[in-house]
Scaffold this motif. Structure first.
Motif, PDB file in Angstrom:
ATOM      1  N   TYR A  56       0.825  -1.202   0.000  1.00  0.00           N
ATOM      2  CA  TYR A  56       0.000   0.000   0.000  1.00  0.00           C
ATOM      3  C   TYR A  56       0.864   1.259   0.000  1.00  0.00           C
ATOM      4  O   TYR A  56       0.569   2.237  -0.683  1.00  0.00           O
ATOM      5  N   ASN A  59       2.907   1.917  -3.815  1.00  0.00           N
ATOM      6  CA  ASN A  59       2.185   2.338  -5.010  1.00  0.00           C
ATOM      7  C   ASN A  59       0.789   1.740  -5.012  1.00  0.00           C
ATOM      8  O   ASN A  59       0.617   0.559  -5.329  1.00  0.00           O
ATOM      9  N   SER A  60      -0.191   2.546  -4.646  1.00  0.00           N
ATOM     10  CA  SER A  60      -1.580   2.090  -4.610  1.00  0.00           C
ATOM     11  C   SER A  60      -2.462   3.327  -4.468  1.00  0.00           C
ATOM     12  O   SER A  60      -1.965   4.454  -4.403  1.00  0.00           O
ATOM     13  N   ASN A  61      -3.770   3.113  -4.381  1.00  0.00           N
ATOM     14  CA  ASN A  61      -4.678   4.231  -4.120  1.00  0.00           C
ATOM     15  C   ASN A  61      -5.046   4.339  -2.646  1.00  0.00           C
ATOM     16  O   ASN A  61      -5.922   5.128  -2.272  1.00  0.00           O
ATOM     17  N   HIS A  62      -4.357   3.566  -1.812  1.00  0.00           N
ATOM     18  CA  HIS A  62      -4.571   3.658  -0.367  1.00  0.00           C
ATOM     19  C   HIS A  62      -4.092   5.018   0.135  1.00  0.00           C
ATOM     20  O   HIS A  62      -3.165   5.612  -0.429  1.00  0.00           O
ATOM     21  N   SER A  65      -0.371   5.758   0.527  1.00  0.00           N
ATOM     22  CA  SER A  65       0.527   5.513  -0.607  1.00  0.00           C
ATOM     23  C   SER A  65       1.367   6.733  -0.991  1.00  0.00           C
ATOM     24  O   SER A  65       0.843   7.835  -1.175  1.00  0.00           O
ATOM     25  N   ASN A 219      -1.610   4.572 -11.311  1.00  0.00           N
ATOM     26  CA  ASN A 219      -2.220   3.645 -10.357  1.00  0.00           C
ATOM     27  C   ASN A 219      -2.257   4.194  -8.940  1.00  0.00           C
ATOM     28  O   ASN A 219      -2.685   3.499  -8.013  1.00  0.00           O
ATOM     29  N   SER A 220      -1.779   5.425  -8.763  1.00  0.00           N
ATOM     30  CA  SER A 220      -1.707   5.977  -7.404  1.00  0.00           C
ATOM     31  C   SER A 220      -1.988   7.476  -7.451  1.00  0.00           C
ATOM     32  O   SER A 220      -1.086   8.296  -7.335  1.00  0.00           O
TER      33      SER A 220
END
Length: 253
Positions: A56, A59-62, A65, A219-220
Motif C-alpha cells: 500500500y 504504489n496504490s490508491n490507499h 501511498s 495507479n496511485s
C-alpha cells in the motif's frame, strides 16, 4: 507511462522477487533458515499483514501511498527493471517510516527524484561491487537515505554527491564525466539508447503531484481540494488538483 512495479508480469524472476520482497519487509533470512513451521498460522498472517502495508505504501490508491513512479524508482534510465532498486526502495521506505521521516522525504521529493535520475549509474556501481542483489540493496538504500538528509540540509545535488562518494561507505563509487555519459562510437541508436531517449522525453511531460511536485503514476492518484472542505472548499473543477494519496491525506493535513 504505465509500467509494472515488479517488472515483467510473467518471468522466471517473478516468484524469487516476491519471496525476496516478503523477506525484506519482515526482516527474514533470504535462505529461510530462521523460519519454523507455523502450525497455527498466526505468524504467517502477521507476515502477510506487514507485506500488505508496504505494498500500500509503495504504489496504490490507499491513503498511505507515496505513489512511487516505477520508471523512476524501480527501472534504469534505459528502461530495464532492477530488482536491487526495488528491494532498496522497500528498505528505504521502511527506514523512513521507522525514523518518522516520511514527511522529510516529501519535502525534498522533487529534488530526490532529479538526483536518482541523474546519478542512476551509481546504483549499478553498488550492485557490481557485491554482484548480488541481496548483498547490495542495503547500500543502495543507505545512499537514498543520505540523499534525503543532504537535501534536507539545503545542499546542492552535485556537491553532496561528491561528499557521499568521498565517505568511507561509498568511496568505491566514481562520478562519470559528461563525455562518458554521452560516449557512443556508433551512428545508430541501439535498443537501450532508444528506450532511454523515449523515457527522458516522456518524463518531461509526465503529470506531477501539486503538493510535492514528484512524478504521478496512474495507479496511485488522489484528487485534492485546493481549498480544503473544512475551509469551505467546493468540489469544483477549479478547486481540484491531482496529488499522491499520502500527500493529500497525510502530509497536507
Amino acid at each position: 507511462m504505465d509500467i509494472p512495479v515488479g517488472g515483467k508480469l510473467y518471468s522466471s524472476q517473478t516468484l524469487p522477487l516476491l519471496l525476496d520482497f516478503v523477506n525484506v519487509v519482515n526482516d527474514l533470512d533470504f535462505n529461510n533458515k530462521e523460519i519454523n513451521d507455523d502450525v497455527i498460522g498466526e505468524a504467517t498472517m502477521q507476515i502477510l499483514k506487514n507485506t500488505k502495508k508496504i505494498v500500500y505504501r509503495l504504489n496504490s490508491n490507499h491513503s498511505s501511498s507515496l505513489g512511487l513512479h516505477p520508471v523512476i524508482y524501480f527501472y534504469s534510465k534505459d528502461g530495464r527493471y532492477r530488482t536491487v532498486s526495488f528491494l532498496a526502495v522497500v528498505d528505504f521506505v521502511m527506514e523512513l517510516d521507522k525514523r518518522k521521516r516520511i514527511n522529510d522525504f516529501i519535502q525534498v521529493r522533487e529534488q530526490f527524484e532529479e538526483c536518482i535520475i541523474k546519478y542512476d549509474y551509481l546504483i549499478r556501481q553498488i550492485y557490481l561491487k557485491y554482484k548480488s542483489v541481496q548483498k547490495s540493496y542495503k547500500d543502495v538504500s543507505k545512499l537514498f537515505q543520505n540523499i534525503v538528509i543532504n537535501l534536507q540540509a539545503g545542499k546542492t545535488i552535485d556537491n553532496f554527491i561528491n561528499e557521499i562518494i568521498s565517505s568511507n561507505d561509498f568511496q568505491y563509487l566514481t562520478i562519470r564525466t559528461i563525455d562518458q555519459e554521452n560516449n557512443s562510437s556508433s551512428p545508430d541508436f541501439n535498443t537501450n539508447k532508444k528506450s532511454e531517449i523515449y523515457i527522458k522525453d516522456a518524463l518531461k511531460n509526465a503529470p506531477k503531484c501539486k503538493i510535492c511536485n514528484g512524478l504521478i503514476h496512474r495507479n496511485s492518484i488522489s484528487i485534492d481540494h485546493i481549498q480544503r472542505k473544512q475551509d469551505g472548499g467546493l468540489a469544483s473543477v477549479d478547486n481540484g488538483q491531482i496529488t499522491h494519496p499520502y500527500c493529500n491525506t497525510g502530509y497536507k493535513n
